[in-house]
Enzyme design. Sequence first.
Site, mmCIF file in Angstrom:
data_model
loop_
_atom_site.group_PDB
_atom_site.id
_atom_site.type_symbol
_atom_site.label_atom_id
_atom_site.label_comp_id
_atom_site.label_asym_id
_atom_site.label_seq_id
_atom_site.Cartn_x
_atom_site.Cartn_y
_atom_site.Cartn_z
ATOM 1 N N LYS A 1 0.853 -1.195 0.000
ATOM 2 C CA LYS A 1 0.000 0.000 0.000
ATOM 3 C C LYS A 1 0.887 1.244 0.000
ATOM 4 O O LYS A 1 1.006 1.967 0.993
ATOM 5 C CB LYS A 1 -0.968 -0.017 1.185
ATOM 6 C CG LYS A 1 -2.174 0.901 0.969
ATOM 7 C CD LYS A 1 -3.291 0.570 1.930
ATOM 8 C CE LYS A 1 -4.429 1.572 1.902
ATOM 9 N NZ LYS A 1 -5.131 1.693 0.639
ATOM 10 N N LEU B 1 -4.069 -5.375 -3.997
ATOM 11 C CA LEU B 1 -3.889 -5.021 -2.585
ATOM 12 C C LEU B 1 -4.689 -5.997 -1.723
ATOM 13 O O LEU B 1 -5.845 -6.285 -2.036
ATOM 14 C CB LEU B 1 -4.398 -3.598 -2.347
ATOM 15 C CG LEU B 1 -4.092 -3.076 -0.944
ATOM 16 C CD1 LEU B 1 -2.645 -2.614 -0.863
ATOM 17 C CD2 LEU B 1 -5.029 -1.943 -0.561
ATOM 18 N N GLU C 1 -8.127 -5.862 -10.008
ATOM 19 C CA GLU C 1 -8.928 -5.178 -8.985
ATOM 20 C C GLU C 1 -9.407 -3.854 -9.555
ATOM 21 O O GLU C 1 -9.249 -3.591 -10.742
ATOM 22 C CB GLU C 1 -8.108 -4.976 -7.705
ATOM 23 C CG GLU C 1 -6.861 -4.136 -7.889
ATOM 24 C CD GLU C 1 -6.078 -3.898 -6.605
ATOM 25 O OE1 GLU C 1 -6.592 -4.136 -5.502
ATOM 26 O OE2 GLU C 1 -4.926 -3.429 -6.713
HETATM 27 N N1 PDD Z 1 -8.160 2.273 -1.332
HETATM 28 N N2 PDD Z 1 -7.205 -1.988 -3.888
HETATM 29 C C1 PDD Z 1 -6.698 -0.752 -4.035
HETATM 30 C C2 PDD Z 1 -5.845 -0.454 -5.211
HETATM 31 C C3 PDD Z 1 -7.013 0.247 -3.082
HETATM 32 O O1 PDD Z 1 -6.502 1.482 -3.217
HETATM 33 C C4 PDD Z 1 -7.873 -0.070 -1.999
HETATM 34 C C5 PDD Z 1 -8.235 0.932 -0.959
HETATM 35 C C6 PDD Z 1 -8.367 -1.386 -1.898
HETATM 36 C C7 PDD Z 1 -9.268 -1.809 -0.765
HETATM 37 O O2 PDD Z 1 -8.567 -1.892 0.454
HETATM 38 P P1 PDD Z 1 -9.294 -1.674 1.856
HETATM 39 O O3 PDD Z 1 -10.450 -2.592 1.867
HETATM 40 O O4 PDD Z 1 -8.243 -2.041 2.839
HETATM 41 O O5 PDD Z 1 -9.711 -0.234 1.933
HETATM 42 C C8 PDD Z 1 -8.011 -2.315 -2.857
HETATM 43 C C9 PDD Z 1 -8.186 3.276 -0.292
HETATM 44 C C10 PDD Z 1 -9.434 3.328 0.493
HETATM 45 C C11 PDD Z 1 -7.706 4.604 -0.838
HETATM 46 O O6 PDD Z 1 -6.673 4.593 -1.483
HETATM 47 O O7 PDD Z 1 -8.316 5.641 -0.554
#
Ligand code: PDD
Length: 285
Positions: free
Chosen positions: A149, A206, A182
């Site tokens: 991330k 992710l 994704e």
């Molecule tokens: N985005 N995949 C990507 C590329 C993401 O950026 C995110 C989350 C997810 C989902 O992860 P989670 O369920 O842990 O939020 C999957 C966040 C919210 C953002 O960048 O704002």
Amino acid sequence: MSIVFLNGDFMPMEDAKISPMDRGFLFGDGIYEVIPSYDAHLIGFAPHIERMNQGLKLIGIDFKWDKTKWSEVCNTLIKKNGAANLGIYLHISRGADSKRFHAYTENVPPTVFAFTFAIPAANLADKSTAKAYKVSTTEDLRWQRCNIKSTALLGNVMHFQHGFSRGYNETILFNSNNEMTEGSACNAYIVKDGVVITPPLDNQILPGITRFMLLDILDKHSDIKVEQRIVKMDELFAADEVWLTSSSKEIAPVVQIDGKPVGDGEIGDLWLAAQTLYSAYKADY
Ligand code: PDD
């Protein structure tokens, strides 16, 4: 006025200053998290902190606060910014060096930043009020470490813009084998014949915390069958339902892809079942 946290202190957003030599600014060299909070209750706090620590380890930033310390920071931000529906953004960069040099820095303290932003109210498990997503698709041209991330999000930003500039809410990505990876800022799922199918965790996606929670809830509290396997793009277009998940979206039903309806073009029954379960059990995490 928004109160933020920077390197140990709480302050108004406009007083928060970092060096232009910060490697987060110069290289996107850092890790971030977004943790949702509804009425001052953090959702998935522990797995979010664990993923952040794992990310820091993967990119060699030697920084670790325990959950108590992070919980203090998050809860103070919630208190200072009002307890409504908030995303808590946490960000650790490798810090500000005196020169621009690609190698990892030594003896430079990381920059630690956190702020809150408004997110939509938690989803109601109700088809009539749910936001129905329309998305585009495009080839996934990001790097090969999408499991990290990283704050270096230009690839994701460009992919999100692909859909946004065409009037869509998100963009679903596929690799060179025509396999769904994704969304640009979320995980993706199809539903076919009552089975929820989502790509397995690897370097192409992710490991979403909402994904982890949803799959765990479906496993523990329902008979809904889940498969983690490769999803071909023709399966996406032939799906009965398509969902997206992220910390700010929870489970988002997709009703249109590249202008074509998903299934009958309406929000599906399995979405309703899944969101009902998610709403009931998400506070356990
Ligand atoms: N985005 N995949 C990507 C590329 C993401 O950026 C995110 C989350 C997810 C989902 O992860 P989670 O369920 O842990 O939020 C999957 C966040 C919210 C953002 O960048 O704002």
